[in-house]
Design a protein around this motif. Structure first.
Motif, PDB file in Angstrom:
ATOM      1  N   GLU A  61       0.832  -1.208   0.000  1.00  0.00           N
ATOM      2  CA  GLU A  61       0.000   0.000   0.000  1.00  0.00           C
ATOM      3  C   GLU A  61       0.867   1.259   0.000  1.00  0.00           C
ATOM      4  OE1 GLU A  61      -2.650  -0.391   3.320  1.00  0.00           O
ATOM      5  OE2 GLU A  61      -3.742  -2.056   2.386  1.00  0.00           O
ATOM      6  N   LYS A  62       1.936   1.242   0.772  1.00  0.00           N
ATOM      7  CA  LYS A  62       2.830   2.401   0.829  1.00  0.00           C
ATOM      8  C   LYS A  62       3.463   2.652  -0.550  1.00  0.00           C
ATOM      9  CE  LYS A  62       6.887   4.213   3.160  1.00  0.00           C
ATOM     10  NZ  LYS A  62       8.028   3.924   4.012  1.00  0.00           N
ATOM     11  N   ARG A  63       3.910   1.589  -1.200  1.00  0.00           N
ATOM     12  CA  ARG A  63       4.497   1.728  -2.535  1.00  0.00           C
ATOM     13  C   ARG A  63       3.472   2.236  -3.540  1.00  0.00           C
ATOM     14  NH1 ARG A  63       7.757  -3.878  -2.578  1.00  0.00           N
ATOM     15  NH2 ARG A  63       9.517  -3.228  -1.306  1.00  0.00           N
ATOM     16  N   ALA A  64       2.245   1.739  -3.436  1.00  0.00           N
ATOM     17  CA  ALA A  64       1.189   2.170  -4.355  1.00  0.00           C
ATOM     18  C   ALA A  64       0.894   3.655  -4.174  1.00  0.00           C
ATOM     19  CB  ALA A  64      -0.077   1.343  -4.131  1.00  0.00           C
ATOM     20  N   ILE A  65       0.845   4.106  -2.930  1.00  0.00           N
ATOM     21  CA  ILE A  65       0.595   5.531  -2.651  1.00  0.00           C
ATOM     22  C   ILE A  65       1.740   6.376  -3.189  1.00  0.00           C
ATOM     23  CG2 ILE A  65       0.463   7.236  -0.785  1.00  0.00           C
ATOM     24  CD1 ILE A  65      -1.126   5.076   0.797  1.00  0.00           C
ATOM     25  N   GLU A  66       2.969   5.958  -2.927  1.00  0.00           N
ATOM     26  CA  GLU A  66       4.135   6.698  -3.421  1.00  0.00           C
ATOM     27  C   GLU A  66       4.141   6.750  -4.944  1.00  0.00           C
ATOM     28  OE1 GLU A  66       7.391   4.647  -1.588  1.00  0.00           O
ATOM     29  OE2 GLU A  66       7.120   5.689   0.343  1.00  0.00           O
ATOM     30  N   SER A  67       3.809   5.629  -5.566  1.00  0.00           N
ATOM     31  CA  SER A  67       3.783   5.568  -7.025  1.00  0.00           C
ATOM     32  C   SER A  67       2.727   6.521  -7.576  1.00  0.00           C
ATOM     33  CB  SER A  67       3.491   4.137  -7.474  1.00  0.00           C
ATOM     34  OG  SER A  67       3.343   4.075  -8.860  1.00  0.00           O
ATOM     35  N   ARG A  68       1.572   6.551  -6.960  1.00  0.00           N
ATOM     36  CA  ARG A  68       0.499   7.444  -7.403  1.00  0.00           C
ATOM     37  C   ARG A  68       0.897   8.905  -7.216  1.00  0.00           C
ATOM     38  NH1 ARG A  68      -4.901   6.369  -8.438  1.00  0.00           N
ATOM     39  NH2 ARG A  68      -6.249   8.174  -8.228  1.00  0.00           N
ATOM     40  N   GLU A  69       1.526   9.217  -6.088  1.00  0.00           N
ATOM     41  CA  GLU A  69       1.984  10.588  -5.851  1.00  0.00           C
ATOM     42  C   GLU A  69       3.034  11.001  -6.880  1.00  0.00           C
ATOM     43  OE1 GLU A  69       3.265  10.450  -1.791  1.00  0.00           O
ATOM     44  OE2 GLU A  69       1.235  10.744  -1.007  1.00  0.00           O
ATOM     45  N   HIS A  72       1.277  11.749 -10.119  1.00  0.00           N
ATOM     46  CA  HIS A  72       0.612  13.055 -10.069  1.00  0.00           C
ATOM     47  C   HIS A  72       1.620  14.194 -10.217  1.00  0.00           C
ATOM     48  CE1 HIS A  72      -3.291  11.603  -7.918  1.00  0.00           C
ATOM     49  NE2 HIS A  72      -3.256  11.274  -9.188  1.00  0.00           N
TER      50      HIS A  72
END
Length: 155
Positions: A61-69, A72
């Protein structure tokens, strides 16, 4: 079956994934299922599995959030570059030939707002009411087909 259960039995059990079973571990290491169950209870395999899987989910989840950020931020940079070029074009070209620049600027601003989670269009309540009222009035003012033909409609 008086064999000793090796320490790697837990790793094998963990790596079985959805096919995970004490029977599979027993067969792999040539011991009884009862021995594996006792070992699993003694070494608390279930709690260890839950902790490992929970940690893996959190990392994912942390990697997914970082990837999305990161995505963006990258898109914001692209649209900011388009915005800068559009503003330069608006400054350097006469008004009648600057329409492409104006469209690019509008598109850049809308996409920038969209990426930041802001609304891309702002419509006031007054504008919405006026538009809906006009639509309704147009529907009411349309002539009746029978009236155009000169025939009176029966009531």
């Amino acid at each position: 079956m008086n064999r000793r259960i090796p320490p790697e039995a837990f790793d094998y059990y963990l790596n079985l994934g959805v096919q995970r079973s004490y029977q599979a571990v027993a067969e792999k290491f040539g011991v009884s299922k009862v021995a594996i169950v006792a070992c699993a209870k003694r070494e608390d395999w279930q709690t260890r599995i839950e902790r490992i899987e929970s940690s893996a989910r959190a990392t994912h989840e942390k990697r997914a959030i970082e990837s999305r950020e990161e995505m963006h931020e990258r898109y914001l940079k692209y649209w900011e570059a388009v915005e800068r070029r559009a503003l330069e074009a608006l400054r350097n070209f006469p008004f009648d030939s600057a329409m492409d620049a104006a469209r690019a600027l509008d598109l850049a601003m809308k996409n920038t707002r969209l990426i930041r989670g802001e609304p891309t269009e702002r419509t006031s309540i007054e504008e919405l009411i006026k538009r809906e009222t006009a639509t309704l009035l147009e529907a009411v003012e349309e002539p009746d087909d029978d009236a155009e033909g000169g025939q009176a409609s029966a009531v």
